[in-house]
Design an enzyme around this catalytic site. Structure first.
Site, PDB file in Angstrom:
ATOM      1  N   ARG A   1       0.803  -1.221   0.000  1.00 38.34           N
ATOM      2  CA  ARG A   1       0.000   0.000   0.000  1.00 38.34           C
ATOM      3  C   ARG A   1       0.837   1.273   0.000  1.00 38.34           C
ATOM      4  O   ARG A   1       0.330   2.339  -0.334  1.00 38.34           O
ATOM      5  CB  ARG A   1      -1.013  -0.060   1.143  1.00 38.34           C
ATOM      6  CG  ARG A   1      -2.093  -1.103   0.874  1.00 38.34           C
ATOM      7  CD  ARG A   1      -2.900  -1.428   2.087  1.00 38.34           C
ATOM      8  NE  ARG A   1      -2.505  -2.683   2.713  1.00 38.34           N
ATOM      9  CZ  ARG A   1      -2.786  -3.007   3.960  1.00 38.34           C
ATOM     10  NH1 ARG A   1      -3.442  -2.163   4.727  1.00 38.34           N
ATOM     11  NH2 ARG A   1      -2.414  -4.175   4.443  1.00 38.34           N
TER      12      ARG A   1
ATOM     13  N   GLU B   1       1.717  -7.359  12.910  1.00 41.06           N
ATOM     14  CA  GLU B   1       0.590  -7.585  13.830  1.00 41.06           C
ATOM     15  C   GLU B   1       0.065  -9.006  13.598  1.00 41.06           C
ATOM     16  O   GLU B   1      -0.399  -9.664  14.502  1.00 41.06           O
ATOM     17  CB  GLU B   1      -0.495  -6.549  13.518  1.00 41.06           C
ATOM     18  CG  GLU B   1      -1.635  -6.497  14.510  1.00 41.06           C
ATOM     19  CD  GLU B   1      -2.739  -5.548  14.055  1.00 41.06           C
ATOM     20  OE1 GLU B   1      -2.645  -4.988  12.954  1.00 41.06           O
ATOM     21  OE2 GLU B   1      -3.702  -5.402  14.821  1.00 41.06           O
TER      22      GLU B   1
HETATM   23  O1  LIG Z   1       3.401  -1.720  11.610  1.00 41.70           O
HETATM   24  P1  LIG Z   1       3.306  -3.149  11.203  1.00 41.70           P
HETATM   25  O2  LIG Z   1       2.819  -4.042  12.316  1.00 41.70           O
HETATM   26  O3  LIG Z   1       4.568  -3.658  10.608  1.00 41.70           O
HETATM   27  O4  LIG Z   1       2.171  -3.268  10.096  1.00 41.70           O
HETATM   28  C1  LIG Z   1       2.003  -2.338   9.055  1.00 41.70           C
HETATM   29  C2  LIG Z   1       2.104  -2.987   7.713  1.00 41.70           C
HETATM   30  O5  LIG Z   1       1.077  -3.985   7.571  1.00 41.70           O
HETATM   31  C3  LIG Z   1       0.381  -3.755   6.357  1.00 41.70           C
HETATM   32  O6  LIG Z   1       0.958  -4.382   5.273  1.00 41.70           O
HETATM   33  P2  LIG Z   1       0.936  -5.967   5.102  1.00 41.70           P
HETATM   34  O7  LIG Z   1       2.178  -6.535   5.696  1.00 41.70           O
HETATM   35  O8  LIG Z   1      -0.360  -6.488   5.588  1.00 41.70           O
HETATM   36  O9  LIG Z   1       1.132  -6.170   3.566  1.00 41.70           O
HETATM   37  P3  LIG Z   1       0.239  -5.784   2.288  1.00 41.70           P
HETATM   38  O10 LIG Z   1       0.212  -4.273   2.212  1.00 41.70           O
HETATM   39  O11 LIG Z   1       1.014  -6.375   1.169  1.00 41.70           O
HETATM   40  O12 LIG Z   1      -1.115  -6.370   2.471  1.00 41.70           O
HETATM   41  C4  LIG Z   1       0.476  -2.256   6.168  1.00 41.70           C
HETATM   42  O13 LIG Z   1       0.240  -1.880   4.839  1.00 41.70           O
HETATM   43  C5  LIG Z   1       1.865  -1.964   6.625  1.00 41.70           C
HETATM   44  O14 LIG Z   1       2.818  -2.138   5.582  1.00 41.70           O
HETATM   45  N1  LIG Z   2      -5.351  -3.355  11.401  1.00 41.68           N
HETATM   46  C1  LIG Z   2      -4.775  -3.227  10.211  1.00 41.68           C
HETATM   47  N2  LIG Z   2      -5.467  -2.749   9.147  1.00 41.68           N
HETATM   48  C2  LIG Z   2      -4.857  -2.638   7.925  1.00 41.68           C
HETATM   49  N3  LIG Z   2      -3.602  -2.979   7.691  1.00 41.68           N
HETATM   50  C3  LIG Z   2      -2.888  -3.457   8.725  1.00 41.68           C
HETATM   51  N4  LIG Z   2      -1.607  -3.866   8.810  1.00 41.68           N
HETATM   52  C4  LIG Z   2      -1.383  -4.252  10.065  1.00 41.68           C
HETATM   53  N5  LIG Z   2      -2.467  -4.108  10.829  1.00 41.68           N
HETATM   54  C5  LIG Z   2      -3.424  -3.612  10.011  1.00 41.68           C
END
Ligand SMILES: O=P(O)(O)OC[C@H]1O[C@H](OP(=O)(O)OP(=O)(O)O)[C@H](O)[C@@H]1O
Ligand SMILES: Nc1ncnc2[nH]cnc12
Length: 250
Positions: A136, A173
């Site tokens: 994202r 998370e």
């Molecule tokens: O602060 P954190 O606990 O590290 O989490 C934040 C990250 O989690 C989500 O991405 P995700 O890893 O779900 O990947 P995606 O965007 O490819 O779905 C979000 O877009 C951040 O990059």
């Molecule tokens: N709660 C949440 N919503 C969207 N993206 C996430 N990445 C980690 N935690 C998330």
């Protein structure tokens, strides 16, 4: 479950803005009930977990919110942005309150406001690199990079980049992961901004900072649309400044 989203404009050292107060006033209750009475036609497969967007309430109610925000010296753009983010309970697994920015992207005004707020902050900071975190961060990073005259560097999930890479592991998370960057994408001494949609535990941004600093880049700041303050991700960034537009419940 109805989640009332707080809105805040935080930088690492200052608390600039907290329009959550505006949503707690009696007028805000009027807005919520007026909005709740509207059919939620945009996303028929989902139950809205937050108040519907300001733009879908009557004009007079929207004007009341604008007046309240103006009275409090708040940037109205933040209220719009917060309202445009959908919250989905129990995705991608039970217990996770998922902050879905895809609905923000559907709202051309809120999306533009999001980019504008970042550009206003970073345009004069001599940033030469905007590093976006997959996936994202790839949505918000490039328009910011173009507007401030910086190059965009993707920080990708493992085995996606074809060239030689350096990588960093991190915990999420929900699960663990790794990010990679092409060797040669940045040079020592460059000034970088790291962009992602959201900070939860801070594991991802922490890894992104380490990755860039390993090759001698100065990370000026990290910027996210959303922070989940309960997860204390900010603490994992140490002294590194973090700028976010809105905050949400974990
Ligand atoms: O602060 P954190 O606990 O590290 O989490 C934040 C990250 O989690 C989500 O991405 P995700 O890893 O779900 O990947 P995606 O965007 O490819 O779905 C979000 O877009 C951040 O990059
Ligand atoms: N709660 C949440 N919503 C969207 N993206 C996430 N990445 C980690 N935690 C998330």
């Amino acid at each position: 479950m109805l989640q009332l989203q707080t809105i805040s404009l935080f930088s690492s050292n200052s608390f600039t803005f907290s329009p959550a107060v505006a949503f707690r006033t009696p007028a805000a209750k009027t807005l919520s009930s007026a909005a709740a009475a509207l059919p939620f036609i945009r996303f028929p497969n989902y139950r809205s977990a937050r108040p519907p967007p300001c733009c879908s309430v009557g004009k007079s109610e929207a004007l009341k919110v604008e007046a309240m925000a103006a009275e409090d010296g708040q940037d109205l753009r933040l209220a719009r942005i917060s309202s445009a983010i959908r919250v989905i309970p129990n995705f991608p697994k039970p217990g996770i309150l998922f902050q879905d920015i895809t609905t923000l992207l559907l709202d051309t005004k809120a999306f533009k406001d999001t980019i504008d707020l970042f550009v206003e902050r970073y345009k004069d900071k001599e940033i030469s690199v905007v590093a976006g975190v997959e996936a994202r961060g790839f949505i918000f990073g490039p328009p910011i990079a173009l507007a401030i005259g910086a190059k965009f560097v993707p920080l990708r999930k493992p085995k996606k980049l074809p060239g030689k890479v350096i990588s960093e592991e991190y915990s999420l998370e929900y699960g663990t992961d790794k990010i990679e960057m092409h060797v040669g994408a940045v040079e020592a001494g460059e000034r970088a901004l790291i962009v992602d949609d959201l900070i939860a535990t801070g594991g991802t941004l922490g890894a992104a900072i380490r990755l860039l600093e390993r090759v001698g880049v100065h990370v000026v700041e990290c910027a996210c649309v959303i922070e989940l303050p309960e997860l204390k991700g900010r603490e994992r960034l140490g002294e590194k400044p973090l700028f976010v537009l809105v905050s949400g419940d974990a």
